[in-house]
Design a protein around this motif. Structure first.
Motif, mmCIF file in Angstrom:
data_model
loop_
_atom_site.group_PDB
_atom_site.id
_atom_site.type_symbol
_atom_site.label_atom_id
_atom_site.label_comp_id
_atom_site.label_asym_id
_atom_site.label_seq_id
_atom_site.Cartn_x
_atom_site.Cartn_y
_atom_site.Cartn_z
ATOM 1 N N GLU A 92 0.829 -1.210 0.000
ATOM 2 C CA GLU A 92 0.000 0.000 0.000
ATOM 3 C C GLU A 92 0.863 1.259 0.000
ATOM 4 O O GLU A 92 0.532 2.235 -0.650
ATOM 5 N N PHE A 93 1.963 1.224 0.786
ATOM 6 C CA PHE A 93 2.886 2.357 0.845
ATOM 7 C C PHE A 93 4.160 1.939 1.555
ATOM 8 O O PHE A 93 4.233 0.876 2.153
ATOM 9 N N ARG A 94 5.164 2.816 1.479
ATOM 10 C CA ARG A 94 6.417 2.632 2.223
ATOM 11 C C ARG A 94 6.278 3.440 3.514
ATOM 12 O O ARG A 94 5.882 4.596 3.498
ATOM 13 N N VAL A 95 6.629 2.826 4.642
ATOM 14 C CA VAL A 95 6.475 3.450 5.952
ATOM 15 C C VAL A 95 7.545 4.517 6.177
ATOM 16 O O VAL A 95 8.723 4.286 5.901
ATOM 17 N N GLY A 96 7.101 5.659 6.689
ATOM 18 C CA GLY A 96 8.007 6.724 7.093
ATOM 19 C C GLY A 96 8.010 6.837 8.615
ATOM 20 O O GLY A 96 8.946 6.443 9.285
ATOM 21 N N THR A 97 6.920 7.327 9.167
ATOM 22 C CA THR A 97 6.790 7.573 10.602
ATOM 23 C C THR A 97 5.944 6.489 11.264
ATOM 24 O O THR A 97 4.950 6.046 10.699
ATOM 25 N N MET A 98 6.353 6.097 12.481
ATOM 26 C CA MET A 98 5.569 5.137 13.258
ATOM 27 C C MET A 98 5.317 5.716 14.645
ATOM 28 O O MET A 98 6.125 6.499 15.145
ATOM 29 N N ALA A 99 4.213 5.294 15.252
ATOM 30 C CA ALA A 99 3.887 5.735 16.609
ATOM 31 C C ALA A 99 3.229 4.578 17.359
ATOM 32 O O ALA A 99 2.593 3.716 16.753
ATOM 33 N N LEU A 100 3.407 4.577 18.672
ATOM 34 C CA LEU A 100 2.830 3.555 19.555
ATOM 35 C C LEU A 100 2.187 4.229 20.753
ATOM 36 O O LEU A 100 2.677 5.262 21.227
ATOM 37 N N ALA A 101 1.160 3.613 21.278
ATOM 38 C CA ALA A 101 0.563 4.078 22.530
ATOM 39 C C ALA A 101 -0.181 2.922 23.177
ATOM 40 O O ALA A 101 -0.785 2.097 22.474
ATOM 41 N N TRP A 102 -0.131 2.860 24.497
ATOM 42 C CA TRP A 102 -0.918 1.887 25.239
ATOM 43 C C TRP A 102 -2.213 2.564 25.650
ATOM 44 O O TRP A 102 -2.204 3.620 26.302
ATOM 45 N N ASP A 103 -3.348 2.017 25.262
ATOM 46 C CA ASP A 103 -4.667 2.525 25.620
ATOM 47 C C ASP A 103 -5.104 1.772 26.871
ATOM 48 O O ASP A 103 -5.539 0.620 26.790
ATOM 49 N N SER A 104 -4.957 2.408 28.038
ATOM 50 C CA SER A 104 -5.260 1.727 29.301
ATOM 51 C C SER A 104 -6.763 1.536 29.499
ATOM 52 O O SER A 104 -7.170 0.628 30.228
ATOM 53 N N VAL A 105 -7.584 2.347 28.856
ATOM 54 C CA VAL A 105 -9.032 2.192 28.976
ATOM 55 C C VAL A 105 -9.487 0.929 28.243
ATOM 56 O O VAL A 105 -10.259 0.130 28.771
ATOM 57 N N GLU A 106 -8.999 0.734 27.025
ATOM 58 C CA GLU A 106 -9.373 -0.423 26.209
ATOM 59 C C GLU A 106 -8.424 -1.604 26.385
ATOM 60 O O GLU A 106 -8.644 -2.665 25.803
ATOM 61 N N SER A 107 -7.348 -1.420 27.162
ATOM 62 C CA SER A 107 -6.316 -2.444 27.373
ATOM 63 C C SER A 107 -5.790 -2.996 26.051
ATOM 64 O O SER A 107 -5.851 -4.199 25.779
ATOM 65 N N CYS A 108 -5.295 -2.077 25.222
ATOM 66 C CA CYS A 108 -4.734 -2.505 23.945
ATOM 67 C C CYS A 108 -3.606 -1.568 23.532
ATOM 68 O O CYS A 108 -3.505 -0.437 23.998
ATOM 69 N N LEU A 109 -2.753 -2.075 22.656
ATOM 70 C CA LEU A 109 -1.664 -1.299 22.087
ATOM 71 C C LEU A 109 -2.123 -0.769 20.739
ATOM 72 O O LEU A 109 -2.683 -1.512 19.932
ATOM 73 N N VAL A 110 -1.891 0.514 20.507
ATOM 74 C CA VAL A 110 -2.216 1.129 19.223
ATOM 75 C C VAL A 110 -0.902 1.343 18.477
ATOM 76 O O VAL A 110 0.018 1.975 18.997
ATOM 77 N N VAL A 111 -0.824 0.781 17.275
ATOM 78 C CA VAL A 111 0.350 0.920 16.416
ATOM 79 C C VAL A 111 -0.085 1.691 15.183
ATOM 80 O O VAL A 111 -1.084 1.340 14.550
ATOM 81 N N GLU A 112 0.659 2.743 14.860
ATOM 82 C CA GLU A 112 0.389 3.497 13.639
ATOM 83 C C GLU A 112 1.641 3.543 12.796
ATOM 84 O O GLU A 112 2.731 3.792 13.306
ATOM 85 N N ALA A 113 1.475 3.304 11.502
ATOM 86 C CA ALA A 113 2.560 3.414 10.534
ATOM 87 C C ALA A 113 2.068 4.326 9.414
ATOM 88 O O ALA A 113 1.075 4.004 8.759
ATOM 89 N N GLN A 114 2.744 5.462 9.252
ATOM 90 C CA GLN A 114 2.349 6.420 8.227
ATOM 91 C C GLN A 114 3.249 6.297 7.018
ATOM 92 O O GLN A 114 4.436 5.972 7.138
ATOM 93 N N ALA A 115 2.685 6.618 5.863
ATOM 94 C CA ALA A 115 3.437 6.569 4.615
ATOM 95 C C ALA A 115 4.582 7.573 4.644
ATOM 96 O O ALA A 115 4.487 8.646 5.257
#
Length: 189
Positions: A92-115
């Motif tokens: 779909e694309f080549r990754v440039g920027t990535m971000a992570l966060a722990w969502d303590s309300v939903e008890s899940c890790l959010v991973v984002e990879a932007q083009a």
């Protein structure tokens, strides 16, 4: 052109994988659920950094919760995924920027990879991650349980290490910067 967000909330599969032989491998992140597959291309060092950072974020979330968060201390063996990348493999694309966060309300890790951003106009839009507006580069956003995040990190770290030659003394993968062998009295290769 509005950005495309490929969103997976607790996907059936989220893995790092490769195509090609060591030394000439292409690295991918791939998420899939209900017959939909999204694959994005990234660099080997990005895979390693993402896996290491996931481990750190999970360890910190577990520590802050006093051990109450639904995060295993290690990747559950019964969830390990060693299958190859799903086909068809369409980038779909080549990754440039990535971000992570722990969502303590939903008890899940959010991973984002932007083009990867190619021009200055898009660079300004790319500076903000974790937004839901229609501007900016395309993005892969995945929400993972603690167990699935541990499994992803283990596979990704194993994948990165698999391309390295093993030390003749201890059989650990040789680091590109050198390897201080624990079994050969400080032998450095």
């Amino acid at each position: 052109m509005p950005r495309q967000v490929f969103f997976y909330d607790q996907p059936e599969r989220f893995v790092a994988g490769t195509v090609g032989q060591p030394g000439a491998r292409a690295f991918y992140l791939q998420a899939s659920a209900r017959g939909r597959i999204t694959s994005v291309l990234l660099e080997k060092n990005q895979v390693a950094a993402l896996a290491e950072r996931i481990e750190e974020v999970l360890d910190e979330a577990l520590r802050r919760s006093g051990g109450d968060a639904a995060i295993p201390a290690a990747a559950p063996k019964d969830l390990l995924d060693t299958a190859p990348l799903d086909l068809p493999l369409e980038q779909e694309f080549r990754v440039g920027t990535m971000a992570l966060a722990w969502d303590s309300v939903e008890s899940c890790l959010v991973v984002e990879a932007q083009a990867l951003v190619e021009d200055e106009e898009d660079e300004e839009a790319a500076e903000t991650v974790f937004t839901d507006d229609d501007t900016g580069p395309d993005m892969l956003r995945v929400r993972l349980s603690g167990a699935m995040a541990r499994v992803f990190a283990k596979r990704a770290l194993d994948l990165v290490a698999a391309g390295r030659k093993p030390c003749p003394f201890c059989n650990l993968p040789l680091d590109p910067e050198g390897h201080l062998c624990p079994r050969a009295n400080g032998y450095r290769r």
